[in-house]
Design an enzyme around this catalytic site. Structure first.
Site: not given
Ligand SMILES: [Zn+2]
Length: 614
Positions: A370-371, A374, A393, A453
């Protein structure tokens, strides 16, 4: 940032740098142009920071000197500038404190903790002097923002130099940044320096720091950090003096340095943030991505042996993730990326992420996916996170969900299914606010979280339903080519999708991202060979329909939405358009019908699925 959905909807997601003498690959850091590019009138400001920081690891106080060359590329004359002083949020009575004390569902990491900070535990940035081209200028600290009156206006095209002396104190770790996080990481230094606010086509974005999130100015950083020599530092930027520093960065034998401190010299080209973390107990590993960046991993030696093994086991998966995102979005343009134990969950920064480290294997890989994603969705494609949190997100959740699905060979046809459940729950809860809501202005943290999200993820997955999966894949890559290293808006994204697909899509952006209109289509009757559908929700959609005939055969139909002025590529039988204003739609089949189902793929976010089949 990744947090609250861990417990709610993201169970399947488990949630939710020896650079050195290397110089940046400048040719890959330039914005691209393409036939789809509509950015010819686009402009953005530019910063060039030089900072010298002296950190006292015993008092958690630091002294800073900052020289900032600011270039006004806007067509406007600027009479003021603003800086963010984010650490001032961590003081009793701050907006972040009061918001946390008054919102119905506060972030448990914040709660009432800011209100209880002692003077030696608070965060602050105190500006001691500020000059414009050598002339002292007037400024005032107002909460987390420094308001500055310029001595001389900055004309379009001009550059000015601001010089500043400041003192900082690192707050006890409450949210994102701070000292001594719950896992004992000494310094998580994010949003830690006086950071010029962004001025763009919408004007100044000197948002106070209340909770979320960030919008920064693209530019170059040169940071010299002097700190206790026992501390290992990881973060943004290429270390310029590895063989003086050591700590796993060295390429030859390290020359001993006199004194108790080392001065780490970092350079970071074409970024809009600078982050670092430091601890006296970090293990520092590296892994090379073939034809890609060197990955660095920093995690505490005090983790259990089992957890340290997981940090080792995760490293080849991090390599695969970097390759996956580079292939499916666009090539990672820097030579380094670091995964650093620190912070309070997982948060994305320039060339690095800070994640908590005491996790299961699945959670460790999931949060890293996830990170790291980004890096593309918000860092390189730097949407204003406070205004368009769903593009940050939501798009990240979409692509990291697919990455986990593919890398772990889960073969889930819709890795966004949990996000659909979350969005549909919110849409039916009465708590939904439109995605145009400023990230700080949601009534409930839960509504913010599910909107940013889940609804943001559904926006992307459902766009694949509207324009076709291949067009969605092309759109994501084209979006990166056109808008990396810039500040794209929702309209910029949808225009790319329109140009790639040849379809009119403004209605999709408007209804789904700017209102709380919902999708609800129903099968109302089947009479021998006549099928009748009804649009019950306000939001339009094209319809995929699966029909099972009484002879046991099936046929898929596609009902184009008239306002799209075209159709997605599909092998289904195309029938007449449905114009939105008509509440019902009937058509005849060639054989007698047994069953009908709207959208068997589940990619259309119909908020009432009970009426979708007969
Ligand atoms: Zn995030």
């Amino acid at each position: 940032m990744k947090r609250f959905l861990f417990s709610l909807f993201c169970i399947s997601l488990f949630v939710s740098c020896n650079s050195t003498k290397e110089t940046p690959v400048l040719n890959t850091l330039k914005p691209h142009t393409s036939p789809y590019n509509s950015t010819s009138n686009y402009w953005q400001q530019h910063v060039n920071y030089k900072m010298e920081i002296d950190m006292d690891v015993n008092t958690y106080q630091y002294k800073g000197k900052q020289t900032l060359v600011y270039t006004n590329n806007s067509p406007d004359v600027l009479n003021n500038v603003f800086y963010h002083l984010y650490f001032n949020a961590f003081q009793p009575g701050s907006e972040m404190d009061v918001r946390s004390l008054t919102i119905a569902d506060p972030d448990p990491r914040v709660g009432d903790r800011i209100s209880k900070l002692q003077p030696n535990e608070i965060g602050y940035i105190k500006v001691n002097s500020l000059k414009q081209n050598g002339t002292s200028i007037n400024y005032e600290t107002v909460g987390t923002v420094l308001e500055v009156d310029l001595a001389t206006p900055i004309k379009p095209g001009d550059s000015v130099t601001f010089t500043m002396d400041f003192d900082g104190q690192v707050p006890l770790q409450i949210r994102r940044s701070g000292r001594n996080n719950k896992e004992g990481v000494a310094l998580s230094m994010t949003q830690w320096y006086p950071k010029l606010a962004e001025y763009d086509f919408e004007g100044w974005h000197a948002d106070p720091y209340i909770g979320r999130e960030f919008h920064g100015v693209w530019g170059d950083f040169d940071v010299k950090l002097t700190i206790d020599k026992n501390y290992t530092v990881g973060g943004t930027g290429y270390l310029q003096n590895p063989n003086e520093i050591g700590h796993g960065y060295e390429t030859t034998e390290v020359k001993p340095v006199k004194g108790d401190k080392l001065t780490w010299h970092f350079k970071a080209p074409n970024v809009h943030d600078f982050t670092w973390a430091a601890d006296s107990d970090y293990i520092h590993d590296t892994a090379q991505v073939p034809n890609g960046p060197l990955l660095h991993f920093f995690y505490k030696n005090t983790l259990s042996n089992e957890t340290k093994d997981l940090w080792k086991k995760m490293q080849p998966k991090a390599v695969e993730l970097m390759q996956y995102f580079s292939e499916h979005i666009g090539t990672y343009p820097y030579k380094q990326y670091s995964i650093i134990q620190g912070g309070d969950g997982g948060m994305e920064y320039a060339m690095c992420t800070l994640i908590t480290g005491n996790r299961s294997y699945g959670s460790l890989v999931g949060v890293t996916a996830h990170e790291m994603a980004h890096t593309w969705f918000q860092f390189l494609l730097a949407t204003n996170e406070a205004k368009h949190e769903w593009m940050d997100e939501g798009f990240t959740s979409y692509i990291s969900g697919w990455a986990m699905n593919d890398i772990f060979e889960r073969n889930n046809p819709n890795p966004s299914a949990n996000a659909y459940r979350g969005y549909i729950y919110l849409a039916n809860s009465g708590k939904e606010q439109p995605l145009t809501t400023h990230a700080d202005r949601y009534m409930y943290n839960e509504a913010y979280g599910i909107s940013a999200y889940s609804k943001g993820q559904v926006f992307m997955a459902q766009l694949g339903y509207v324009i076709g999966k291949d067009n969605l894949k092309k759109t994501i890559k084209q979006y990166f080519k056109d808008w990396a290293f810039k500040h794209p808006t929702p309209n910029d994204f949808i225009r790319v999708a329109e140009k790639v697909s040849g379809l009119e899509l403004d209605w999709y952006l408007t209804d789904f991202a700017q209102t709380t209109n919902t999708i609800d289509y129903a099968v109302t009757s089947v009479d021998e060979k006549t099928i009748t559908l009804e649009r019950k929700g306000l939001m339009p959609m094209p319809i995929d329909l699966k029909v099972i005939y009484n002879d046991g055969t099936t046929e898929n139909f596609y009902i184009p939405l008239q306002m799209m002025r075209g159709e997605k590529p599909t092998s289904a039988t195309k029938i007449k358009d449905w114009a939105w204003a008509y509440p019902t739609y009937s058509f005849e089949t060639k054989k007698s019908v047994k069953n009908v189902q709207i959208d068997p793929s589940g990619l259309m976010a119909d908020v009432n699925q009970t009426n979708n089949k007969i």
